[in-house]
Motif scaffolding. Structure first.
Motif, PDB file in Angstrom:
ATOM      1  N   LEU A 132     -14.294 -40.048 -15.558  1.00 53.75           N
ATOM      2  CA  LEU A 132     -14.665 -39.412 -16.813  1.00 53.75           C
ATOM      3  C   LEU A 132     -14.236 -40.290 -17.971  1.00 53.75           C
ATOM      4  N   ASP A 133     -15.147 -40.513 -18.914  1.00 49.74           N
ATOM      5  CA  ASP A 133     -14.869 -41.324 -20.091  1.00 49.74           C
ATOM      6  C   ASP A 133     -15.211 -40.541 -21.339  1.00 49.74           C
ATOM      7  N   PRO A 134     -14.419 -40.668 -22.410  1.00 51.84           N
ATOM      8  CA  PRO A 134     -14.866 -40.130 -23.696  1.00 51.84           C
ATOM      9  C   PRO A 134     -16.148 -40.850 -24.097  1.00 51.84           C
ATOM     10  N   PHE A 135     -17.060 -40.138 -24.714  1.00 53.77           N
ATOM     11  CA  PHE A 135     -18.350 -40.727 -25.043  1.00 53.77           C
ATOM     12  C   PHE A 135     -18.782 -40.238 -26.405  1.00 53.77           C
ATOM     13  N   PRO A 136     -19.348 -41.111 -27.221  1.00 55.44           N
ATOM     14  CA  PRO A 136     -19.769 -40.678 -28.559  1.00 55.44           C
ATOM     15  C   PRO A 136     -20.916 -39.674 -28.483  1.00 55.44           C
ATOM     16  N   TYR A 137     -21.002 -38.851 -29.493  1.00 53.06           N
ATOM     17  CA  TYR A 137     -22.064 -37.840 -29.571  1.00 53.06           C
ATOM     18  C   TYR A 137     -23.418 -38.517 -29.703  1.00 53.06           C
ATOM     19  N   LEU A 138     -24.385 -38.021 -28.942  1.00 49.58           N
ATOM     20  CA  LEU A 138     -25.731 -38.594 -28.975  1.00 49.58           C
ATOM     21  C   LEU A 138     -26.724 -37.569 -29.486  1.00 49.58           C
ATOM     22  N   GLN A 139     -27.679 -38.006 -30.261  1.00 53.83           N
ATOM     23  CA  GLN A 139     -28.740 -37.109 -30.687  1.00 53.83           C
ATOM     24  C   GLN A 139     -30.047 -37.409 -29.971  1.00 53.83           C
ATOM     25  N   LYS A 140     -30.168 -38.591 -29.404  1.00 54.00           N
ATOM     26  CA  LYS A 140     -31.369 -38.950 -28.681  1.00 54.00           C
ATOM     27  C   LYS A 140     -31.014 -39.201 -27.223  1.00 54.00           C
ATOM     28  N   GLY A 141     -31.957 -38.975 -26.337  1.00 52.43           N
ATOM     29  CA  GLY A 141     -31.723 -39.191 -24.909  1.00 52.43           C
ATOM     30  C   GLY A 141     -32.455 -38.139 -24.100  1.00 52.43           C
ATOM     31  N   SER A 142     -32.562 -38.396 -22.838  1.00 52.53           N
ATOM     32  CA  SER A 142     -33.278 -37.492 -21.951  1.00 52.53           C
ATOM     33  C   SER A 142     -32.343 -36.425 -21.399  1.00 52.53           C
ATOM     34  N   MET A 143     -32.734 -35.174 -21.538  1.00 53.13           N
ATOM     35  CA  MET A 143     -31.973 -34.082 -20.934  1.00 53.13           C
ATOM     36  C   MET A 143     -32.288 -34.063 -19.447  1.00 53.13           C
ATOM     37  N   VAL A 144     -31.222 -34.022 -18.631  1.00 49.57           N
ATOM     38  CA  VAL A 144     -31.395 -34.016 -17.187  1.00 49.57           C
ATOM     39  C   VAL A 144     -30.499 -32.961 -16.552  1.00 49.57           C
ATOM     40  N   ARG A 145     -30.822 -32.607 -15.315  1.00 49.18           N
ATOM     41  CA  ARG A 145     -30.015 -31.693 -14.512  1.00 49.18           C
ATOM     42  C   ARG A 145     -29.634 -32.442 -13.245  1.00 49.18           C
ATOM     43  N   VAL A 146     -28.384 -32.326 -12.846  1.00 44.00           N
ATOM     44  CA  VAL A 146     -27.930 -32.969 -11.617  1.00 44.00           C
ATOM     45  C   VAL A 146     -28.356 -32.078 -10.456  1.00 44.00           C
ATOM     46  N   LYS A 147     -29.111 -32.649  -9.506  1.00 38.32           N
ATOM     47  CA  LYS A 147     -29.649 -31.855  -8.400  1.00 38.32           C
ATOM     48  C   LYS A 147     -28.846 -31.983  -7.112  1.00 38.32           C
ATOM     49  N   SER A 148     -27.923 -32.959  -7.032  1.00 34.68           N
ATOM     50  CA  SER A 148     -27.066 -33.072  -5.855  1.00 34.68           C
ATOM     51  C   SER A 148     -25.796 -33.824  -6.232  1.00 34.68           C
ATOM     52  N   GLY A 149     -24.813 -33.745  -5.346  1.00 35.41           N
ATOM     53  CA  GLY A 149     -23.533 -34.410  -5.609  1.00 35.41           C
ATOM     54  C   GLY A 149     -22.512 -33.449  -6.168  1.00 35.41           C
ATOM     55  N   PRO A 150     -21.329 -33.951  -6.554  1.00 33.12           N
ATOM     56  CA  PRO A 150     -20.244 -33.072  -7.014  1.00 33.12           C
ATOM     57  C   PRO A 150     -20.525 -32.380  -8.344  1.00 33.12           C
ATOM     58  N   LEU A 151     -21.483 -32.882  -9.111  1.00 36.89           N
ATOM     59  CA  LEU A 151     -21.798 -32.283 -10.421  1.00 36.89           C
ATOM     60  C   LEU A 151     -23.069 -31.443 -10.374  1.00 36.89           C
ATOM     61  N   LYS A 152     -23.501 -31.051  -9.197  1.00 39.47           N
ATOM     62  CA  LYS A 152     -24.751 -30.313  -9.008  1.00 39.47           C
ATOM     63  C   LYS A 152     -24.837 -29.115  -9.955  1.00 39.47           C
ATOM     64  N   GLY A 153     -25.966 -29.007 -10.651  1.00 36.25           N
ATOM     65  CA  GLY A 153     -26.199 -27.894 -11.553  1.00 36.25           C
ATOM     66  C   GLY A 153     -25.888 -28.168 -13.009  1.00 36.25           C
ATOM     67  N   LEU A 154     -25.120 -29.202 -13.294  1.00 45.53           N
ATOM     68  CA  LEU A 154     -24.800 -29.512 -14.691  1.00 45.53           C
ATOM     69  C   LEU A 154     -26.011 -30.105 -15.395  1.00 45.53           C
TER      70      LEU A 154
END
Length: 162
Positions: free
Chosen positions: A104-126
Motif C-alpha cells: 500500500l502506498d499513499p497516492f495523490p488524489y486523481l480526477q481522471k482515470g478509469s473506474m474499475v472493479r477488482v474481480k479476483s484476488g485479495p481485493l475482490k469487490g473493491l
C-alpha cells in the motif's frame, strides 16, 4: 452518527487518536507499516496513510468534543465551520485495503482515470481508479473530501471496467 475527517497538528495523529479514545469517541487512523531509514539504523514504523488527517465516527453533538481536543486543528468541511461527512463506503474501502495483505502506498488524489472493479484476488469487490505507475498497475481508493488516496498494486487481469 457519521464519519468525519479531522486535521491534526503535524505529527500528532497518534496522540489525538489516544485522546479521542479516552473520551469514548470512535476513531480510525489508517497506518502503513514502512521501513524508516535513519543515519545510524533502519527500523519498521507505522506512519499515517494520510499525514495530518484521521477520521472520527460521531454525531453533530460529539463533534464539539472532537473540535476542542488537544492536537485537533479543525474538522474538515466544504465550508468554514460546517463539517462534511465522508461516505461510509470510502472508509470501509480503506479499512478493507489495510486489512488485506497487499503493498500500500499513499497516492495523490486523481480526477481522471478509469473506474474499475477488482474481480479476483485479495481485493475482490473493491472499486477504484486504475492507474499505471512505474510499470505496475495500481487501484486507487480515494477520500474525496481530503483529496487524497491510497494505491494498492493489482494485476491488470484481475480488474474489469465499472
Amino acid at each position: 452518527m457519521k464519519w468525519y475527517a479531522i486535521h491534526t497538528r503535524s505529527r500528532h495523529e497518534k496522540q489525538v487518536d489516544l485522546f479521542l479514545g479516552e473520551r469514548g469517541i470512535e476513531t480510525f487512523l489508517p497506518l502503513v507499516h514502512t521501513l524508516s531509514r535513519r543515519k545510524d539504523r533502519k527500523e519498521y514504523v507505522d506512519i499515517p496513510l494520510f499525514p495530518g488527517y484521521m477520521f472520527v465516527y460521531a454525531d453533530k453533538e460529539r463533534l464539539f468534543d472532537v473540535k476542542y481536543t488537544r492536537g485537533v486543528t479543525r474538522i474538515i468541511g466544504t465550508d468554514v465551520d460546517v463539517p462534511t461527512p465522508i461516505p461510509e463506503k470510502q472508509i470501509l474501502d480503506i479499512k478493507f485495503i489495510l486489512e488485506s495483505d497487499v503493498q500500500l502506498d499513499p497516492f495523490p488524489y486523481l480526477q481522471k482515470g478509469s473506474m474499475v472493479r477488482v474481480k479476483s484476488g485479495p481485493l475482490k469487490g473493491l472499486e477504484g481508479v486504475l492507474v499505471e505507475r512505474k510499470g505496475h498497475y495500481k487501484l486507487v481508493i480515494q477520500i474525496d473530501l481530503l483529496q487524497k488516496g491510497a494505491a494498492a498494486e493489482v494485476f491488470i487481469s484481475d480488474v474489469e471496467p465499472v
